[in-house]
Motif scaffolding. Structure first.
Motif, mmCIF file in Angstrom:
data_model
loop_
_atom_site.group_PDB
_atom_site.id
_atom_site.type_symbol
_atom_site.label_atom_id
_atom_site.label_comp_id
_atom_site.label_asym_id
_atom_site.label_seq_id
_atom_site.Cartn_x
_atom_site.Cartn_y
_atom_site.Cartn_z
ATOM 1 N N HIS A 122 36.980 48.346 43.569
ATOM 2 C CA HIS A 122 36.705 47.551 44.772
ATOM 3 C C HIS A 122 37.869 46.622 45.140
ATOM 4 C CE1 HIS A 122 32.610 48.851 43.650
ATOM 5 N NE2 HIS A 122 32.379 48.791 44.948
ATOM 6 N N ALA B 145 34.995 48.592 37.709
ATOM 7 C CA ALA B 145 34.382 48.361 39.021
ATOM 8 C C ALA B 145 35.276 47.477 39.882
ATOM 9 C CB ALA B 145 33.003 47.718 38.849
ATOM 10 N N VAL C 291 39.251 44.085 43.555
ATOM 11 C CA VAL C 291 38.873 42.681 43.336
ATOM 12 C C VAL C 291 39.818 42.106 42.284
ATOM 13 C CG1 VAL C 291 37.079 41.232 42.312
ATOM 14 C CG2 VAL C 291 36.449 43.041 43.928
ATOM 15 N N ASP D 28 33.457 48.051 31.776
ATOM 16 C CA ASP D 28 32.852 48.576 33.007
ATOM 17 C C ASP D 28 33.127 47.664 34.204
ATOM 18 O OD1 ASP D 28 31.968 50.748 31.649
ATOM 19 O OD2 ASP D 28 29.852 50.207 31.623
ATOM 20 N N ILE E 11 30.648 45.762 28.507
ATOM 21 C CA ILE E 11 30.437 45.190 29.846
ATOM 22 C C ILE E 11 31.801 44.908 30.489
ATOM 23 C CG2 ILE E 11 29.434 43.286 31.176
ATOM 24 C CD1 ILE E 11 27.434 42.877 28.860
ATOM 25 N N ILE F 145 28.681 42.739 44.631
ATOM 26 C CA ILE F 145 28.916 44.187 44.593
ATOM 27 C C ILE F 145 27.896 44.803 43.642
ATOM 28 C CG2 ILE F 145 30.559 46.014 44.019
ATOM 29 C CD1 ILE F 145 32.799 43.914 44.498
ATOM 30 N N ILE G 211 24.478 46.763 33.959
ATOM 31 C CA ILE G 211 25.160 45.818 34.838
ATOM 32 C C ILE G 211 24.536 45.982 36.214
ATOM 33 C CG2 ILE G 211 27.367 45.088 35.835
ATOM 34 C CD1 ILE G 211 28.723 46.520 33.462
ATOM 35 N N LYS G 212 23.861 44.925 36.701
ATOM 36 C CA LYS G 212 23.182 45.030 37.986
ATOM 37 C C LYS G 212 24.201 44.865 39.108
ATOM 38 C CE LYS G 212 19.187 43.068 40.399
ATOM 39 N NZ LYS G 212 19.685 42.257 41.522
ATOM 40 N N GLU G 213 24.941 43.762 39.056
ATOM 41 C CA GLU G 213 25.927 43.515 40.126
ATOM 42 C C GLU G 213 27.005 42.557 39.638
ATOM 43 O OE1 GLU G 213 22.871 42.315 42.742
ATOM 44 O OE2 GLU G 213 23.057 40.196 42.272
ATOM 45 N N ILE G 214 28.107 42.525 40.365
ATOM 46 C CA ILE G 214 29.131 41.526 40.078
ATOM 47 C C ILE G 214 29.328 40.652 41.326
ATOM 48 C CG2 ILE G 214 30.313 42.890 38.304
ATOM 49 C CD1 ILE G 214 32.423 43.658 40.288
ATOM 50 N N GLU G 215 29.686 39.403 41.080
ATOM 51 C CA GLU G 215 29.884 38.463 42.178
ATOM 52 C C GLU G 215 31.365 38.116 42.278
ATOM 53 O OE1 GLU G 215 25.532 36.332 41.404
ATOM 54 O OE2 GLU G 215 27.376 35.290 40.833
ATOM 55 N N VAL G 216 31.871 38.132 43.502
ATOM 56 C CA VAL G 216 33.268 37.764 43.714
ATOM 57 C C VAL G 216 33.353 36.742 44.840
ATOM 58 C CG1 VAL G 216 34.204 39.945 42.886
ATOM 59 C CG2 VAL G 216 33.634 39.731 45.278
ATOM 60 N N GLN G 217 34.360 35.886 44.781
ATOM 61 C CA GLN G 217 34.487 34.858 45.823
ATOM 62 C C GLN G 217 35.696 35.107 46.677
ATOM 63 O OE1 GLN G 217 34.279 31.147 43.718
ATOM 64 N NE2 GLN G 217 32.077 31.062 43.919
ATOM 65 N N LYS H 144 30.455 37.140 47.360
ATOM 66 C CA LYS H 144 30.151 38.511 47.770
ATOM 67 C C LYS H 144 29.598 39.244 46.539
ATOM 68 C CE LYS H 144 32.671 42.552 49.175
ATOM 69 N NZ LYS H 144 34.015 43.049 48.965
#
Lengths: 114, 225
Positions: free
Chosen positions: A21, A17, A23, A13, A10, B7, A108-114, B5
């Motif tokens: 992006h 990602a 990030v 990956d 995980i 992704i 992995i469905k999604e990742i969250e970033v602030q 946010k």
């Protein structure tokens, strides 16, 4: 107990990602874990805490698990049933010509970033 | 607080490994190297079965072994001493299985000859190794009589990914409630295409059948290269 190995995949990956992006810090990762995927969510989140905090990108990030219920389709009567309750044998027509439709995911469905 | 946010990724963690495994298989096909992934629980007799099998094949084809364990090199040394074929030890760094990239790195460490057959002895475990394609041409697993004939029911994934199920330690069949017919039936329920080969690595009984299957497989893989 193979959750630590899964966590390393995980992390790999998510790093990829994040780079794609642009990030610099990830605050959360949401996983879709099938009910019969052989991954134990509690072990996965424990291993995550240990391994993710060693990565600057993932320090303090939460791993959230969505459980995907397992569903089997019967090839003879074409009906669907709960895999965990009935296993390989169709409860409607007792056929063993059945296969798993959902429930084996480790995604992995999604990742969250602030 | 900053807005969160999201992704969307939607990606199986096995996806990269499956691609690596397919690439490795193509490369092995080009080089004419047959890779067998041998799996089982700890103590089923993988190493003893391997020694017996290799001693029947080593004059016909060039064989090498990669032993994967979490620690130690006892298996690699045992194979080398008992068969004389090149054998290297891979450490998984605490992981309970090998993936295709680790397998590729292992192959790069074998003596720079070409081999006809490389056997990967995976980590003793019936769960995780089944989930990770190593890039092998075929998967085989060993189920030993003391483990019980119900293992295909308890570890369905392992039995569904294996082309061959070796039933080892048949010499102790009289002392256990292990029903060979029931075992075949349980394997068939999970994987109708799997071949079941009963043998006893200690006495050598039945090993010819497994060695013969492997030899045919290697020949077929090297044809139409």
């Amino acid at each position: 107990m193979h959750e630590l190995g899964i966590v390393f995949y995980i992390i790999r990956d998510v790093k990829q990602a994040a780079a794609e992006h642009h990030v610099s810090h990830v605050s959360g990762v949401v996983m879709d874990i099938g009910e019969v995927s052989t991954v134990v969510p509690e072990y996965l989140t424990d291993c995550w805490r240990w391994a993710a905090d060693k990565e600057e990108l993932l320090q303090g990030s939460a791993l959230k698990v969505n459980t995907i219920p397992a569903v089997t389709l019967c090839g003879d009567c074409r009906r669907e049933y709960e895999t965990v309750r009935y296993g390989k044998t169709c409860p409607h027509c007792h056929s063993e010509n059945t296969w798993l439709l959902r429930g084996n995911e480790v995604e992995i469905k999604e990742i969250e970033v602030q | 607080m900053d807005e969160v946010k999201v992704i969307e990724i939607k990606k199986s963690i096995f996806a990269d490994n499956e691609k690596d495994a397919d690439d490795l298989r193509k490369e092995l096909k080009r080089k004419g190297v047959y890779l067998l992934n041998l799996m089982s629980s700890p103590g089923s007799g993988k190493t003893t079965t391997l020694i017996q099998t290799i001693n029947r094949l080593k004059d016909k084809i060039r064989v090498a072994v990669m032993e994967a364990d979490i620690d130690s090199d006892v298996d690699a040394v045992r194979i080398r001493e008992a068969t004389g074929v090149p054998s290297i030890q891979l450490h998984t760094g605490g992981m309970c299985h090998l993936d295709a990239e680790m397998t590729r790195q292992g192959l790069e460490n074998l003596p720079p000859d070409t081999f006809d057959l490389v056997v990967l002895e995976n980590v003793g475990n019936l769960v995780c190794p089944a989930e990770f394609d190593t890039g092998a041409v075929r998967n085989a697993m060993i189920l030993s009589v003391p483990e019980g004939d119900d293992k295909p029911l308890k570890y369905p994934l392992m039995f569904s990914v294996c082309d061959v199920v070796v039933v080892n330690k048949t010499d102790v069949l009289p002392y256990f409630d292990f029903d060979l017919d029931k075992c075949r039936e349980h394997v068939r329920m999970r994987n109708p295409a799997a071949r079941v080969i009963p043998l006893c690595a200690r006495t050598g009984e039945g090993v010819d059948a497994f060695a013969g299957w492997l030899l045919e497989e290697v020949k077929a893989w090297k044809e139409n290269q």
